[in-house]
Design a protein around this motif. Structure first.
Motif, PDB file in Angstrom:
ATOM      1  N   GLU A   1      26.672  51.465  45.036  1.00 39.43           N
ATOM      2  CA  GLU A   1      25.858  52.492  45.113  1.00 39.43           C
ATOM      3  C   GLU A   1      26.813  53.512  46.103  1.00 39.43           C
ATOM      4  N   ILE A   2      27.373  54.524  45.487  1.00 37.60           N
ATOM      5  CA  ILE A   2      27.812  55.768  46.421  1.00 37.60           C
ATOM      6  C   ILE A   2      29.144  55.222  46.920  1.00 37.60           C
ATOM      7  N   ALA A   3      29.296  54.368  47.691  1.00 41.54           N
ATOM      8  CA  ALA A   3      30.554  53.887  48.316  1.00 41.54           C
ATOM      9  C   ALA A   3      30.693  52.626  48.092  1.00 41.54           C
ATOM     10  N   ASP A   4      31.898  52.017  48.176  1.00 43.15           N
ATOM     11  CA  ASP A   4      32.175  50.504  48.177  1.00 43.15           C
ATOM     12  C   ASP A   4      32.705  49.863  49.428  1.00 43.15           C
ATOM     13  N   ASN A   5      31.955  49.414  50.241  1.00 41.86           N
ATOM     14  CA  ASN A   5      32.479  49.123  51.681  1.00 41.86           C
ATOM     15  C   ASN A   5      32.499  47.762  51.689  1.00 41.86           C
ATOM     16  N   GLN A   6      33.275  46.938  50.761  1.00 44.11           N
ATOM     17  CA  GLN A   6      33.504  45.625  51.166  1.00 44.11           C
ATOM     18  C   GLN A   6      34.820  45.271  51.890  1.00 44.11           C
ATOM     19  N   THR A   7      34.743  44.110  52.669  1.00 45.79           N
ATOM     20  CA  THR A   7      35.829  43.753  53.341  1.00 45.79           C
ATOM     21  C   THR A   7      36.486  42.584  52.683  1.00 45.79           C
TER      22      THR A   7
ATOM     23  N   PHE B   1      41.073  52.159  41.966  1.00 45.62           N
ATOM     24  CA  PHE B   1      40.990  50.682  42.790  1.00 45.62           C
ATOM     25  C   PHE B   1      42.229  50.817  43.832  1.00 45.62           C
ATOM     26  N   TYR B   2      41.747  50.850  45.045  1.00 42.38           N
ATOM     27  CA  TYR B   2      42.838  50.490  46.287  1.00 42.38           C
ATOM     28  C   TYR B   2      42.913  48.979  46.540  1.00 42.38           C
ATOM     29  N   ASN B   3      44.229  48.706  46.400  1.00 40.75           N
ATOM     30  CA  ASN B   3      44.451  47.080  46.755  1.00 40.75           C
ATOM     31  C   ASN B   3      45.849  47.077  47.421  1.00 40.75           C
ATOM     32  N   ASP B   4      45.529  46.816  48.814  1.00 42.90           N
ATOM     33  CA  ASP B   4      46.711  46.390  49.578  1.00 42.90           C
ATOM     34  C   ASP B   4      47.849  47.863  49.693  1.00 42.90           C
ATOM     35  N   GLY B   5      46.899  48.877  49.617  1.00 46.92           N
ATOM     36  CA  GLY B   5      47.909  50.161  49.882  1.00 46.92           C
ATOM     37  C   GLY B   5      48.201  50.690  48.452  1.00 46.92           C
ATOM     38  N   ILE B   6      48.159  49.974  47.470  1.00 48.45           N
ATOM     39  CA  ILE B   6      48.268  50.895  46.261  1.00 48.45           C
ATOM     40  C   ILE B   6      46.961  51.049  45.393  1.00 48.45           C
ATOM     41  N   ILE B   7      46.990  52.383  45.080  1.00 47.52           N
ATOM     42  CA  ILE B   7      45.990  53.007  44.134  1.00 47.52           C
ATOM     43  C   ILE B   7      45.917  52.893  42.720  1.00 47.52           C
TER      44      ILE B   7
ATOM     45  N   VAL C   1      43.093  40.348  43.183  1.00 52.78           N
ATOM     46  CA  VAL C   1      43.220  40.500  44.653  1.00 52.78           C
ATOM     47  C   VAL C   1      43.553  39.189  45.504  1.00 52.78           C
ATOM     48  N   PRO C   2      44.490  39.123  45.956  1.00 63.39           N
ATOM     49  CA  PRO C   2      44.816  37.645  46.766  1.00 63.39           C
ATOM     50  C   PRO C   2      43.716  37.693  47.965  1.00 63.39           C
ATOM     51  N   ALA C   3      43.250  36.598  48.422  1.00 57.77           N
ATOM     52  CA  ALA C   3      42.579  36.394  49.463  1.00 57.77           C
ATOM     53  C   ALA C   3      43.094  36.979  50.895  1.00 57.77           C
ATOM     54  N   GLY C   4      42.201  37.677  51.520  1.00 56.26           N
ATOM     55  CA  GLY C   4      42.602  38.275  52.801  1.00 56.26           C
ATOM     56  C   GLY C   4      43.113  39.616  52.605  1.00 56.26           C
ATOM     57  N   ILE C   5      43.178  40.260  51.446  1.00 58.44           N
ATOM     58  CA  ILE C   5      43.858  41.541  51.293  1.00 58.44           C
ATOM     59  C   ILE C   5      42.870  42.699  51.331  1.00 58.44           C
ATOM     60  N   GLU C   6      42.911  43.882  51.774  1.00 59.42           N
ATOM     61  CA  GLU C   6      42.229  44.973  51.954  1.00 59.42           C
ATOM     62  C   GLU C   6      42.172  45.590  50.344  1.00 59.42           C
ATOM     63  N   HIS C   7      40.876  45.881  50.162  1.00 56.93           N
ATOM     64  CA  HIS C   7      40.842  46.410  48.615  1.00 56.93           C
ATOM     65  C   HIS C   7      39.507  47.092  48.600  1.00 56.93           C
ATOM     66  N   ARG C   8      39.303  47.975  47.668  1.00 55.47           N
ATOM     67  CA  ARG C   8      37.835  48.647  47.568  1.00 55.47           C
ATOM     68  C   ARG C   8      38.150  49.570  46.313  1.00 55.47           C
TER      69      ARG C   8
END
Length: 83
Positions: free
Chosen positions: A12-18, A35-41, A52-59
């Motif tokens: 809802e509104i924002a994706d705040n996952q870690t 989709f932001y995935n390890d610096g690539i949109i 998304v590999p384990a441990g990678i920043e994404h949202r």
């Protein structure tokens, strides 16, 4: 022991996952956005498959109100490693 876990995700509104501790796949069900995935949109739409590999920043960012996705977590903690 089964390693596959399936969820339906609708932020809802924002994706705040870690970052997660297992590899994951998203299959877009409805809506569009970016989709932001390890610096690539990248843009996404229904039917897209995102890894998304384990441990990678994404949202998910700039997504429509109707956005939803299936999420598949699988494999060992730390992700699968190449041999």
């Amino acid at each position: 022991m089964a390693t596959l876990s399936v969820e339906f995700y609708k932020p809802e509104i924002a994706d705040n996952q870690t970052p997660h501790d297992r590899d994951e796949v998203y299959i877009i069900a409805t809506g569009t956005g970016k989709f932001y995935n390890d610096g690539i949109i990248t843009d996404f739409q229904p039917g897209d498959f995102l890894f998304v590999p384990a441990g990678i920043e994404h949202r998910f960012i700039d997504f429509t109100d109707d956005f939803s996705t299936w999420v598949l977590f699988y494999g060992p903690v730390g992700g699968e490693k190449e041999k």
